[in-house]
Every structure is written in structure tokens, then in C-alpha cells.
Design a protein around this motif. Structure first.
Motif, short mmCIF file in Angstrom:
data_model
loop_
_atom_site.label_atom_id
_atom_site.label_comp_id
_atom_site.label_asym_id
_atom_site.label_seq_id
_atom_site.Cartn_x
_atom_site.Cartn_y
_atom_site.Cartn_z
N ALA A 31 29.41 61.40 27.45
CA ALA A 31 28.68 60.61 28.45
C ALA A 31 27.27 60.29 27.97
O ALA A 31 26.78 59.16 28.14
CB ALA A 31 28.63 61.35 29.78
N ALA A 32 26.60 61.27 27.36
CA ALA A 32 25.23 61.06 26.88
C ALA A 32 25.18 60.04 25.76
O ALA A 32 24.17 59.35 25.57
CB ALA A 32 24.63 62.38 26.41
N ALA A 33 26.27 59.91 25.02
CA ALA A 33 26.34 58.95 23.92
C ALA A 33 26.85 57.58 24.37
O ALA A 33 26.96 56.66 23.56
CB ALA A 33 27.23 59.48 22.80
N GLY A 34 27.14 57.44 25.66
CA GLY A 34 27.65 56.18 26.17
C GLY A 34 29.09 55.94 25.80
O GLY A 34 29.56 54.79 25.77
N LEU A 35 29.83 57.02 25.54
CA LEU A 35 31.24 56.91 25.17
C LEU A 35 32.08 57.41 26.32
O LEU A 35 31.60 58.06 27.24
CB LEU A 35 31.53 57.74 23.92
N SER A 36 33.37 57.12 26.29
CA SER A 36 34.26 57.53 27.35
C SER A 36 35.56 58.02 26.76
O SER A 36 36.06 57.47 25.78
CB SER A 36 34.54 56.36 28.30
N GLU A 37 36.12 59.07 27.34
CA GLU A 37 37.42 59.57 26.89
C GLU A 37 38.55 58.67 27.36
O GLU A 37 39.66 58.74 26.86
CB GLU A 37 37.65 60.97 27.44
N SER A 38 38.28 57.83 28.35
CA SER A 38 39.31 56.98 28.93
C SER A 38 38.80 55.56 29.08
O SER A 38 37.63 55.33 29.30
CB SER A 38 39.72 57.52 30.30
N ASN A 39 39.68 54.61 28.95
CA ASN A 39 39.32 53.21 29.16
C ASN A 39 39.56 52.78 30.59
O ASN A 39 39.38 51.61 30.93
CB ASN A 39 40.15 52.31 28.22
N ASP A 40 39.97 53.71 31.43
CA ASP A 40 40.25 53.40 32.82
C ASP A 40 38.96 53.17 33.59
O ASP A 40 38.12 54.05 33.68
CB ASP A 40 41.04 54.55 33.46
N GLU A 41 38.80 52.00 34.18
CA GLU A 41 37.56 51.63 34.84
C GLU A 41 37.25 52.54 36.02
O GLU A 41 36.11 52.90 36.26
CB GLU A 41 37.65 50.17 35.32
N ALA A 42 38.27 52.92 36.75
CA ALA A 42 38.04 53.78 37.91
C ALA A 42 37.52 55.15 37.49
O ALA A 42 36.66 55.72 38.15
CB ALA A 42 39.35 53.95 38.70
#
Length: 212
Positions: A87-98
Motif C-alpha cells: 500500500a505504501a508503494a502504491g501497489l495492490s495485491e488485487s486488481n479488483d476495484e472494490a
């Protein structure tokens, strides 16, 4: 690298040094963030732990993109180690918008042991850091009334803040919530941590509960 990212790496340094595969992470950043001199300085160390220490020493000197590039490389090599930093790096484990929309939301009644992972990581980084004024996790520990004879052992844990919050919850259950924590942080005072939690609160309709 900004101060928050430095704190986040410092708070997780013991785990990274113990478990990271530095040679693989370095190979992902070779020729990009890390030049040949950097790579040589790291891989010339004789043990994996020493290589990890050298990498973590070099990273803060590599500019504003260093944290994000490191987290991307770590995620590719050891995704479980990268989780506290995504989260701090602006990354996400999921591409799910919700999923992204709900990440990092905090309710004042949330127990301190059930914070979203990105908020938890940031809280630990801010309060685990050594502080000449003494207004870090140790003040929280004493404010919530935990036994002083256990304090040295808590200090040796990977995240003293995390250990403090778990002990607090174990003793006081529902009182160990975000609203009470914010009141404590105001008294210490650690208004920077209060502001961080309030920022997380603004993602919910109940965010005004924490505001003065």
C-alpha cells in the motif's frame, strides 16, 4: 526516499534481514535502481544476512523511487515479505476495484489488532522508531497500564508496537479500540500518528468521530 518509507523499512528490518533472498532481489534491480558498484558492494558480502543489511543501507540513498522499485522486486521474488509495503508503494495485491476502494479504511470502534494491513504497517513504523523524547510505543505501553516488568521483553520483539497492542487487547478487549488509541496518542502527544489515523478515517462516513 521519504521519511515514512525509511521508517517502514526500519520497522521491518529484522524480518527482511532474516528472511530475504537479497541476491535475487538485487538481480531484479540491477542496471536500474542499482548500478554495478551497488550490486558489487552487496553481493561481495559473505552471508545472505550481510547482503540484506547492505542492500537496506544503500536503498535510502537511491532517491525517491527507491522504495517503490525495491517493493516491486521483493514482490516478484518473495511476495509474502512484500505485503507490509504494498500500500505504501502504491501497489495492490488485487486488481479488483472494490478491494482497492475498501483498503485502509478505519472505523473508530475497530479493535487495534484488526487494523487494515497498510494502516497497521504505518502505525508500527511510526511508533517503533527510536525517539529521544520517549513518545513512542513505550509511552503507549505505559498509558494502557501494561506491566512494566514485561517491557524489556516487548522491546526485543520484531514490532514492539504490534506486541503492545496485542497485549492491550488481551487485557482490555473492546476498550482496545482506535478511538481510545487516538485519545492516548493525543496525550503523549504524537499528533503525527493521530493525523495518519484521521486520514484513514476520512475514507468512512464516521471519520468525524476522531476529529476535535
Amino acid at each position: 526516499m521519504d521519511s515514512y518509507h525509511r521508517l517502514l523499512l526500519r520497522a521491518n528490518r529484522v524480518r527482511l534481514v532474516k528472511d530475504m533472498f537479497p541476491d535475487r532481489v538485487v538481480s531484479k534491480m540491477r542496471g536500474g535502481l542499482l548500478n554495478e558498484a551497488d550490486c558489487e558492494a552487496i553481493v561481495s558480502r559473505t552471508t545472505a544476512k550481510a547482503q540484506a543489511e547492505e542492500l537496506l543501507t544503500i536503498l535510502p540513498r537511491k532517491g525517491p523511487k527507491a522504495f517503490g522499485e525495491f517493493v516491486k522486486a521483493l514482490r516478484d521474488v518473495q511476495s509474502h515479505l512484500a505485503e507490509p509495503f504494498l500500500a505504501a508503494a502504491g501497489l495492490s495485491e488485487s486488481n479488483d476495484e472494490a478491494s482497492r476502494e475498501g483498503a485502509g479504511r478505519v472505523n473508530p470502534t475497530d479493535l487495534v489488532t484488526m487494523l487494515p494491513s497498510d494502516v497497521e504497517s504505518r502505525l508500527h513504523a511510526l511508533l517503533d522508531a527510536e525517539n529521544v523524547l520517549g513518545d513512542n510505543w513505550e509511552r503507549v505501553y505505559t498509558e494502557v497500564g501494561l506491566p512494566l516488568d514485561r517491557l524489556p521483553k516487548v522491546k526485543e520483539s520484531t514490532s514492539p508496537t504490534g506486541t503492545t497492542l496485542r497485549l492491550w487487547h488481551g487485557r482490555q478487549a473492546s476498550r482496545a479500540n482506535v478511538h481510545t488509541l487516538v485519545d492516548i496518542l493525543r496525550r503523549i502527544p504524537r499528533l503525527d500518528v493521530v493525523e495518519m489515523l484521521q486520514d484513514a478515517m476520512t475514507k468512512t462516513p464516521k471519520s468525524n468521530v476522531l476529529k476535535k
